[in-house]
Design a protein around this motif. Structure first.
Motif, PDB file in Angstrom:
ATOM      1  N   LEU A   1     -25.897  -1.823 -65.020  1.00 40.45           N
ATOM      2  CA  LEU A   1     -26.030  -0.392 -65.304  1.00 40.45           C
ATOM      3  C   LEU A   1     -24.900   0.108 -66.199  1.00 40.45           C
ATOM      4  O   LEU A   1     -25.106   0.959 -67.059  1.00 40.45           O
ATOM      5  CB  LEU A   1     -26.051   0.387 -63.988  1.00 40.45           C
ATOM      6  N   VAL A   2     -23.698  -0.440 -66.006  1.00 42.02           N
ATOM      7  CA  VAL A   2     -22.537  -0.015 -66.801  1.00 42.02           C
ATOM      8  C   VAL A   2     -22.599  -0.601 -68.208  1.00 42.02           C
ATOM      9  O   VAL A   2     -22.427   0.110 -69.208  1.00 42.02           O
ATOM     10  CB  VAL A   2     -21.226  -0.421 -66.098  1.00 42.02           C
ATOM     11  N   LEU A   3     -22.850  -1.901 -68.300  1.00 43.20           N
ATOM     12  CA  LEU A   3     -22.777  -2.583 -69.592  1.00 43.20           C
ATOM     13  C   LEU A   3     -24.018  -2.377 -70.446  1.00 43.20           C
ATOM     14  O   LEU A   3     -23.927  -2.266 -71.672  1.00 43.20           O
ATOM     15  CB  LEU A   3     -22.544  -4.074 -69.356  1.00 43.20           C
ATOM     16  N   GLU A   4     -25.184  -2.311 -69.840  1.00 40.22           N
ATOM     17  CA  GLU A   4     -26.428  -2.220 -70.608  1.00 40.22           C
ATOM     18  C   GLU A   4     -26.935  -0.789 -70.764  1.00 40.22           C
ATOM     19  O   GLU A   4     -27.670  -0.483 -71.706  1.00 40.22           O
ATOM     20  CB  GLU A   4     -27.514  -3.079 -69.946  1.00 40.22           C
ATOM     21  N   HIS A   5     -26.547   0.089 -69.835  1.00 39.21           N
ATOM     22  CA  HIS A   5     -27.085   1.449 -69.870  1.00 39.21           C
ATOM     23  C   HIS A   5     -25.997   2.515 -69.956  1.00 39.21           C
ATOM     24  O   HIS A   5     -26.318   3.706 -69.993  1.00 39.21           O
ATOM     25  CB  HIS A   5     -27.962   1.690 -68.634  1.00 39.21           C
ATOM     26  N   GLY A   6     -24.733   2.096 -69.963  1.00 38.08           N
ATOM     27  CA  GLY A   6     -23.637   3.036 -70.148  1.00 38.08           C
ATOM     28  C   GLY A   6     -23.429   4.010 -69.011  1.00 38.08           C
ATOM     29  O   GLY A   6     -22.899   5.113 -69.197  1.00 38.08           O
ATOM     30  N   TRP A   7     -23.789   3.613 -67.783  1.00 37.45           N
ATOM     31  CA  TRP A   7     -23.684   4.522 -66.635  1.00 37.45           C
ATOM     32  C   TRP A   7     -22.228   4.689 -66.187  1.00 37.45           C
ATOM     33  O   TRP A   7     -21.408   3.768 -66.318  1.00 37.45           O
ATOM     34  CB  TRP A   7     -24.500   3.988 -65.472  1.00 37.45           C
ATOM     35  N   ALA A   8     -21.959   5.866 -65.646  1.00 45.00           N
ATOM     36  CA  ALA A   8     -20.703   6.123 -64.939  1.00 45.00           C
ATOM     37  C   ALA A   8     -20.989   5.974 -63.456  1.00 45.00           C
ATOM     38  O   ALA A   8     -21.857   6.670 -62.906  1.00 45.00           O
ATOM     39  CB  ALA A   8     -20.190   7.521 -65.251  1.00 45.00           C
ATOM     40  N   VAL A   9     -20.276   5.065 -62.795  1.00 42.76           N
ATOM     41  CA  VAL A   9     -20.550   4.721 -61.392  1.00 42.76           C
ATOM     42  C   VAL A   9     -19.309   4.993 -60.546  1.00 42.76           C
ATOM     43  O   VAL A   9     -18.191   4.633 -60.936  1.00 42.76           O
ATOM     44  CB  VAL A   9     -20.970   3.242 -61.259  1.00 42.76           C
ATOM     45  N   GLY A  10     -19.507   5.609 -59.397  1.00 42.19           N
ATOM     46  CA  GLY A  10     -18.433   5.804 -58.431  1.00 42.19           C
ATOM     47  C   GLY A  10     -18.678   4.951 -57.204  1.00 42.19           C
ATOM     48  O   GLY A  10     -19.813   4.866 -56.716  1.00 42.19           O
ATOM     49  N   VAL A  11     -17.636   4.299 -56.703  1.00 46.50           N
ATOM     50  CA  VAL A  11     -17.741   3.443 -55.519  1.00 46.50           C
ATOM     51  C   VAL A  11     -16.878   4.030 -54.412  1.00 46.50           C
ATOM     52  O   VAL A  11     -15.686   4.294 -54.617  1.00 46.50           O
ATOM     53  CB  VAL A  11     -17.281   2.002 -55.822  1.00 46.50           C
ATOM     54  N   THR A  12     -17.471   4.255 -53.250  1.00 49.58           N
ATOM     55  CA  THR A  12     -16.722   4.771 -52.114  1.00 49.58           C
ATOM     56  C   THR A  12     -17.098   3.998 -50.857  1.00 49.58           C
ATOM     57  O   THR A  12     -18.094   3.274 -50.824  1.00 49.58           O
ATOM     58  CB  THR A  12     -16.975   6.281 -51.912  1.00 49.58           C
ATOM     59  N   SER A  13     -16.288   4.153 -49.825  1.00 48.74           N
ATOM     60  CA  SER A  13     -16.532   3.487 -48.549  1.00 48.74           C
ATOM     61  C   SER A  13     -15.624   4.110 -47.507  1.00 48.74           C
ATOM     62  O   SER A  13     -14.867   5.042 -47.785  1.00 48.74           O
ATOM     63  CB  SER A  13     -16.293   1.974 -48.661  1.00 48.74           C
TER      64      SER A  13
ATOM     65  N   ALA B   1     -11.863   8.683 -66.654  1.00 53.29           N
ATOM     66  CA  ALA B   1     -13.288   8.889 -66.907  1.00 53.29           C
ATOM     67  C   ALA B   1     -13.518   9.605 -68.231  1.00 53.29           C
ATOM     68  O   ALA B   1     -14.413   9.245 -69.001  1.00 53.29           O
ATOM     69  CB  ALA B   1     -13.911   9.672 -65.758  1.00 53.29           C
ATOM     70  N   ALA B   2     -12.691  10.618 -68.519  1.00 52.07           N
ATOM     71  CA  ALA B   2     -12.857  11.387 -69.763  1.00 52.07           C
ATOM     72  C   ALA B   2     -12.695  10.499 -70.994  1.00 52.07           C
ATOM     73  O   ALA B   2     -13.437  10.637 -71.981  1.00 52.07           O
ATOM     74  CB  ALA B   2     -11.869  12.542 -69.793  1.00 52.07           C
ATOM     75  N   ASP B   3     -11.731   9.585 -70.949  1.00 46.31           N
ATOM     76  CA  ASP B   3     -11.504   8.676 -72.075  1.00 46.31           C
ATOM     77  C   ASP B   3     -12.748   7.829 -72.345  1.00 46.31           C
ATOM     78  O   ASP B   3     -13.133   7.609 -73.505  1.00 46.31           O
ATOM     79  CB  ASP B   3     -10.304   7.770 -71.800  1.00 46.31           C
ATOM     80  N   HIS B   4     -13.389   7.350 -71.293  1.00 42.34           N
ATOM     81  CA  HIS B   4     -14.560   6.487 -71.474  1.00 42.34           C
ATOM     82  C   HIS B   4     -15.786   7.297 -71.898  1.00 42.34           C
ATOM     83  O   HIS B   4     -16.623   6.793 -72.655  1.00 42.34           O
ATOM     84  CB  HIS B   4     -14.841   5.713 -70.184  1.00 42.34           C
ATOM     85  N   VAL B   5     -15.882   8.527 -71.417  1.00 45.18           N
ATOM     86  CA  VAL B   5     -16.996   9.374 -71.850  1.00 45.18           C
ATOM     87  C   VAL B   5     -16.884   9.660 -73.345  1.00 45.18           C
ATOM     88  O   VAL B   5     -17.869   9.596 -74.089  1.00 45.18           O
ATOM     89  CB  VAL B   5     -17.017  10.685 -71.036  1.00 45.18           C
ATOM     90  N   ARG B   6     -15.665   9.972 -73.800  1.00 44.08           N
ATOM     91  CA  ARG B   6     -15.464  10.228 -75.235  1.00 44.08           C
ATOM     92  C   ARG B   6     -15.799   9.002 -76.071  1.00 44.08           C
ATOM     93  O   ARG B   6     -16.306   9.114 -77.193  1.00 44.08           O
ATOM     94  CB  ARG B   6     -14.016  10.664 -75.480  1.00 44.08           C
ATOM     95  N   ALA B   7     -15.511   7.821 -75.513  1.00 41.16           N
ATOM     96  CA  ALA B   7     -15.784   6.583 -76.248  1.00 41.16           C
ATOM     97  C   ALA B   7     -17.231   6.117 -76.089  1.00 41.16           C
ATOM     98  O   ALA B   7     -17.636   5.132 -76.704  1.00 41.16           O
ATOM     99  CB  ALA B   7     -14.832   5.486 -75.779  1.00 41.16           C
ATOM    100  N   GLY B   8     -17.999   6.814 -75.241  1.00 39.13           N
ATOM    101  CA  GLY B   8     -19.395   6.437 -75.041  1.00 39.13           C
ATOM    102  C   GLY B   8     -19.570   5.160 -74.249  1.00 39.13           C
ATOM    103  O   GLY B   8     -20.574   4.464 -74.418  1.00 39.13           O
ATOM    104  N   ARG B   9     -18.596   4.843 -73.380  1.00 40.37           N
ATOM    105  CA  ARG B   9     -18.653   3.606 -72.590  1.00 40.37           C
ATOM    106  C   ARG B   9     -18.968   3.920 -71.124  1.00 40.37           C
ATOM    107  O   ARG B   9     -18.484   4.908 -70.571  1.00 40.37           O
ATOM    108  CB  ARG B   9     -17.323   2.848 -72.656  1.00 40.37           C
ATOM    109  N   GLY B  10     -19.732   3.045 -70.529  1.00 39.69           N
ATOM    110  CA  GLY B  10     -19.917   3.121 -69.092  1.00 39.69           C
ATOM    111  C   GLY B  10     -18.631   2.729 -68.389  1.00 39.69           C
ATOM    112  O   GLY B  10     -17.769   2.057 -68.965  1.00 39.69           O
ATOM    113  N   HIS B  11     -18.474   3.144 -67.157  1.00 41.93           N
ATOM    114  CA  HIS B  11     -17.246   2.838 -66.417  1.00 41.93           C
ATOM    115  C   HIS B  11     -17.491   2.955 -64.918  1.00 41.93           C
ATOM    116  O   HIS B  11     -18.520   3.491 -64.483  1.00 41.93           O
ATOM    117  CB  HIS B  11     -16.109   3.776 -66.845  1.00 41.93           C
TER     118      HIS B  11
END
Length: 599
Positions: free
Chosen positions: A218-230, A278-288
């Motif tokens: 999802l991150v590499l192929e679709h550029g999604w921003a993902v949050g992981v919690t537990s 997160a803002a840096d990656h959004v500006r660069a158009g990258r998933g993270h």
């Protein structure tokens, strides 16, 4: 009143004490302090540990400068207390008792005094403002929507609505091949419309492996921003480590980490740095990917509302429904990973239903296996030998869990049949500890050590296969429901020179595995059981204990433990499940008997 505290976790009741060092102010210290030795009992058998930060409680009237609140029978000091030393012992009644050495600071408004506290209580309460505000936002949205409940991931979960896919499409079908679950889960998430998806992963089924590869795609192929919690940092970081191993560059994965050693992701100095990352990656158009607790995902200084394409809740069988609902405001979709058939969430409070329920526990209800219309059940374990998987599958998964036989079926322990073994021990009047069972466990460990163990799937430091070798102490784990029996087992094994064999409660070993697992039940009979048969025969605990074993598991129990008439439907179900588990054993032996009796 102190008598009402026995069900409270984190409370230490003081039975006697003395001041070993009077009030004094060390060089450059801001406040005076004293050292106390306090003997007493930790409630619910949960031990106090060195380094714990606690507060002292004094009876009314308290020392000058410490205030008793209106209506309270005791007063809690505002000054901190640090536990310096801890010495454990088991009382004749089987309960854990401890002798503590603590350093108590003097409150600013208090005078030096010689009074001794009657109890120690936790003082590490964490504020929940960010979570409360997120829940309030959800509530306001419900109110503003009027009669119709809004269509969001959190409210879909709360209402137990089916996951909503674009065009009301059905859930993608699991195909064939090693990536079958990854393919199906990815397709389902891509089709999800601001809703949730659940994945139930029993022990050893590769839940983390599957989730990491879904996130990577999802991150590499679709550029999604993902949050992981537990529920805790360890689980979050374990999944982040797997995400990096699945191919996401470390510079696209971030978390604030207290101990950066071993981190494979980008370590941030503080959690507040998540926003800039997160803002840096959004500006660069990258998933993270960002990792953080519920406090991070609900704090708008760190993660904005709706900022994420996906919120992943790992160990959702322990993560509360309320926290999940709060975290849902951070993203468009929810992915719940976990297994409600393992131990439930550890709760420090008592709340009305369903706040106490875990997210997955609420969703799955009384069913052992997740319904296919709600998500996916990972049906293949890579941990347990097929002969051990079979009784675990019947106990907790309606017979649907199976082993990857090409891997697990090849495991071999010289002279020991794979599967479940029961050892009956004759003992009486034991509640939370049993010297008789500890001796049987010791003899069993002695018998197992040195036998030839072969696991073709095991790899050495060079990545190559490890050939047959002698079974080592660390290849065995010893589990018991009670802290009292942990102490008894530890002493018995240590005295026999078996100090390297790990011993602990079920909670300690969740998520771990070993060639052989040994479970000591400790209690003699129904009338002796502490905390009730519902605790001792709880199927979640039995499932976790037995499923730690890769080759075999051994249940050491009193011969008369199950000789009672259940008083409630729940007791009847638990007793039946335990009897069924024992009946599925490949052998049953009585202590002192030279040969086990085949089942």
């Amino acid at each position: 009143p102190v008598g009402d505290w026995r069900s409270s976790e984190g409370v230490f009741l003081v039975e006697r004490g003395e001041m070993t060092q009077g009030w004094h102010k060390p060089p450059r210290a801001r406040s005076s302090r004293r050292v106390l030795r306090l003997d007493g009992e930790p409630m619910r058998g949960i031990p106090v540990a060195p380094g714990d930060k606690v507060s002292t409680v004094y009876p009314d009237p308290p020392p000058v400068g410490i205030t008793t609140l209106p209506g309270h029978a005791n007063a809690c000091s505002s000054a901190g207390v640090t536990v310096l030393e801890v010495h454990d012992r088991i009382a004749p009644n089987g309960r854990l008792h401890q002798s503590l050495v603590v350093e108590e600071l003097q409150p600013k408004a208090a005078c030096e005094h010689a009074d001794l506290p009657i109890a120690l209580v936790p003082n590490d309460r964490i504020g929940t403002r960010a979570i409360d505000e997120a829940l309030a936002e959800v509530a306001r949205r419900v109110v503003e929507a009027g009669e119709r409940l809004p269509l969001t991931s959190g409210l879909d979960l709360l209402a137990r609505r089916l996951p909503r896919l674009h065009g009301n499409a059905p859930m993608p079908v699991v195909g064939a091949g090693p990536t079958r679950h990854v393919d199906a889960i990815e397709a389902a998430l891509l089709a999800t419309d601001d809703s949730y998806l659940a994945v139930q992963g029993p022990p050893g089924t590769g839940k983390t492996h599957v989730a990491a590869r879904v996130i990577a795609r999802l991150v590499l192929e679709h550029g999604w921003a993902v949050g992981v919690t537990s529920q805790g940092h360890k689980a979050i970081e374990n999944l982040l480590r797997a995400v990096v191993a699945a191919g996401v560059p470390p510079e696209q994965v971030a978390k604030s980490t207290r101990d950066p050693q071993g981190a494979t992701w980008t370590t941030l100095a503080t959690a507040d740095d998540l926003a800039e990352f997160a803002a840096d990656h959004v500006r660069a158009g990258r998933g993270h990917v960002v990792g953080g607790t519920a406090w991070d995902l609900t704090n708008t200084r760190r993660v904005g509302r709706g900022q994420l394409d996906l919120v992943v809740v790992d160990e959702a069988g322990q993560f509360s429904l309320a926290k999940t609902l709060a975290c849902s405001v951070a993203g468009d979709r929810l992915l719940l990973l976990g297994d409600p058939q393992q131990l439930p969430q550890v709760s420090q409070g008592t709340h009305p239903d369903p706040v106490d329920a875990s997210a997955l526990g609420w969703l799955i209800g009384d069913e052992p296996v997740l319904a296919p219309e709600l998500g996916y059940f990972l049906e293949t374990t890579w941990r347990m030998h097929p002969d051990l998987t079979a009784p675990v599958s019947r106990l907790s998964y309606a017979g649907r869990l199976r082993s990857e036989e090409s891997v697990t079926g090849a495991r071999h322990l010289e002279g020991v049949e794979p599967g479940l073994h029961v050892h009956l021990v004759d003992h009486h009047d034991n509640s939370t500890w049993s010297p008789e069972e500890a001796e049987v466990v010791r003899d069993l460990v002695h018998d197992l050590l040195g036998r030839t163990w072969h696991d073709p799937a095991q790899r050495g430091p060079d990545g190559g296969p490890v050939g047959p070798r002698a079974l080592r102490p660390t290849d065995i784990i010893v589990i018991t429901p009670y802290n009292g029996q942990v102490g008894q087992l530890r002493r018995t094994l240590d005295d026999a020179g078996l100090g390297e064999v790990p011993v602990g409660t079920v909670d300690k070993f969740q998520g771990q595995e070993a060639a052989v697992a040994i479970l000591s039940m400790a209690a003699s009979s129904h009338s002796d059981v502490s905390r009730g048969m519902g605790f001792l025969l709880d199927r979640h605990r039995l499932n976790v204990a037995v499923s730690r074993g890769q080759h075999s598991a051994h249940v050491v129990r009193s011969a008369v433990l199950t000789d009672f008439a259940p008083r409630t439907p729940a007791e009847l179900i638990d007793l039946g499940a335990f009897l069924g588990l024992c009946a599925a054993a490949v052998s049953t032996a009585t202590a002192g008997q030279s040969e086990p009796v085949p089942a």
